[in-house]
Design an enzyme around this catalytic site. Structure first.
Site, short mmCIF file in Angstrom:
data_model
loop_
_atom_site.label_atom_id
_atom_site.label_comp_id
_atom_site.label_asym_id
_atom_site.label_seq_id
_atom_site.Cartn_x
_atom_site.Cartn_y
_atom_site.Cartn_z
N ASN A 29 0.87 -1.27 0.21
CA ASN A 29 0.12 -0.05 0.02
C ASN A 29 0.74 1.24 -0.02
O ASN A 29 0.65 2.15 0.72
CB ASN A 29 -0.94 -0.25 1.23
CG ASN A 29 -1.93 1.08 1.07
OD1 ASN A 29 -2.38 1.43 -0.02
ND2 ASN A 29 -2.72 1.52 2.30
N GLU A 87 1.64 -2.94 -5.35
CA GLU A 87 1.37 -1.49 -4.99
C GLU A 87 2.61 -0.74 -4.42
O GLU A 87 2.36 -0.27 -3.30
CB GLU A 87 0.15 -1.60 -4.09
CG GLU A 87 -0.77 -0.20 -4.27
CD GLU A 87 -2.30 -0.43 -3.73
OE1 GLU A 87 -2.66 0.66 -3.58
OE2 GLU A 87 -2.76 -1.44 -2.92
N ASP A 139 -1.42 -9.71 -5.10
CA ASP A 139 -2.91 -9.32 -4.96
C ASP A 139 -3.59 -9.54 -6.27
O ASP A 139 -3.36 -8.86 -7.11
CB ASP A 139 -2.74 -7.96 -4.62
CG ASP A 139 -4.18 -7.38 -4.40
OD1 ASP A 139 -5.31 -8.10 -4.40
OD2 ASP A 139 -4.13 -6.07 -3.86
N ASN A 188 -7.16 -9.23 -6.30
CA ASN A 188 -8.11 -8.62 -6.17
C ASN A 188 -9.40 -9.50 -6.51
O ASN A 188 -10.43 -9.00 -6.85
CB ASN A 188 -8.14 -7.56 -7.35
CG ASN A 188 -7.53 -6.13 -6.59
OD1 ASN A 188 -7.87 -5.86 -5.29
ND2 ASN A 188 -6.61 -5.58 -6.99
N HIS A 194 -3.06 -4.86 4.17
CA HIS A 194 -2.93 -6.07 3.81
C HIS A 194 -1.83 -6.83 4.72
O HIS A 194 -1.00 -6.22 5.32
CB HIS A 194 -2.26 -6.53 2.23
CG HIS A 194 -3.06 -6.07 1.01
ND1 HIS A 194 -3.62 -6.72 0.40
CD2 HIS A 194 -3.58 -4.83 0.80
CE1 HIS A 194 -4.60 -6.12 -0.46
NE2 HIS A 194 -4.27 -4.82 -0.32
#
Length: 256
Positions: free
Chosen positions: A9, A35, A147, A149, A247
Site C-alpha cells: 500500500n 502496490e 494481490d 483482487n 494487507h
C-alpha cells in the site's frame, strides 16, 4: 526457502511505518511486493537496494500508482519478464528466477473504482490465465504471488451476501479463480486451512474490520506442481504490518 508476498500500500509510506522490521521478523528469502506506488529513484537508497538483498523494480509509468517488485537474498536473482506480453504500463507483473525457483509478483487490476476499470480487469483475467499456462506446465518450480483482487469463495470474504455484486466477488471473477485452480494451480492457503471462514489477508480501514477480523482473502500464493512438490508449510501472517499496510503477508516455506 521462505517465500512471502505483500501488498504494501505504498512502499514509501510503508518504510516510514516500520516495513523493514516486519520483513526482518518474517525473514523471507524472496519477497514479492505489490502496490509499491513509487519509482526506484523516489525510494531512499538504503531501502531501494538494501544490504544483503537484490531487488527488481517494475514501477507504473504513472507516478504514485500501482507497481510491483521482487526482493531476494539469493545471489542469482535474474529478471525474466515484465508484463504478460502486452504493454504493462501499470507495472502489474514481473517474473524472475531466484536459483531453482521462478517467482511472479502479481497485482491484478481492481474494478472497484469505475465500470471502465472493471472492463480493464475483465480483459486482464483471461489474458493472464492464458499467459500463465506455460508456467503451470513448467518443470521449474513456479510461484504466482500477489494481490489478485478476487475473493474466490464465500469462505474468503466475511460479508459474502452483501458483496455479491461487488468487484472482487463478482460471479465471473470467482469462476475465473476457480478455473485457475482447476487447471492445476494450487491455492496452498485454502488447501491447508480447508473449509473455514478465512484466513483473510485484507481488511477495510473502516469499522474496525481488522480488529474484528472481517476481511477478504485476495492475496495468494499459487504453486505449480513442481513447486507444490517442495511445499513444507504456509500461513497468512496476520500480524505483519498492522501499522504498515491494510494487507497481511502470505508466507510459504519450500524445501529448495
Amino acid at each position: 526457502m521462505r517465500i512471502a508476498t505483500w501488498n504494501v500500500n505504498g512502499i514509501r509510506a510503508a518504510l516510514r511505518k516500520g516495513f523493514e522490521s516486519y520483513v526482518e521478523r518474517v525473514s523471507p528469502d524472496v519477497l514479492l511486493l505489490q502496490e509499491v506506488r513509487a519509482l526506484p529513484e523516489q525510494i531512499p537508497e538504503h531501502a531501494r537496494d538494501p544490504e544483503g538483498w537484490q531487488t527488481l523494480w517494475h514501477p507504473a509509468q504513472k507516478k504514485g500508482y500501482s507497481g510491483t517488485a521482487i526482493r531476494s537474498r539469493h545471489d542469482t536473482l535474474k529478471e525474466e519478464a515484465r508484463g504478460i506480453g502486452e504493454d504493462d504500463h501499470e507495472g502489474r507483473v514481473i517474473v524472475a528466477r531466484a536459483g531453482k525457483l521462478r517467482v511472479v509478483s502479481v497485482y491484478l487490476p481492481s474494478g472497484s473504482s469505475s465500470e471502465d476499470r472493471q472492463a480493464i480487469k475483465d480483459q486482464w483475467l483471461p489474458a493472464f490465465r492464458d499467459w500463465a499456462q506455460p508456467l503451470l506446465r513448467s518443470r521449474i518450480p513456479t510461484v504466482l504471488g500477489g494481490d489478485f483482487n478476487i475473493a474466490h469463495t464465500e469462505r474468503d470474504i466475511f460479508y459474502a451476501k452483501s458483496n455479491q455484486k461487488t468487484s472482487g466477488f463478482l460471479p465471473h471473477e470467482r469462476e475465473w479463480m476457480g478455473d485457475m485452480i482447476d487447471q492445476g494451480w494450487r491455492d496452498i492457503v485454502r488447501d491447508k486451512y480447508g473449509d473455514i471462514d478465512g484466513p483473510y489477508s485484507w481488511w477495510s480501514n473502516r469499522g474496525q474490520a481488522r480488529a474484528k477480523d472481517r476481511g477478504w482473502r485476495i492475496d495468494y500464493l499459487l504453486l505449480n506442481k513442481a513447486a507444490h512438490n517442495t511445499l513444507k508449510d504456509c500461513h497468512i501472517d496476520r500480524q505483519s504490518g498492522l501499522e504498515v499496510s491494510d494487507h497481511a503477508m502470505v508466507v510459504a516455506d519450500l524445501d529448495l
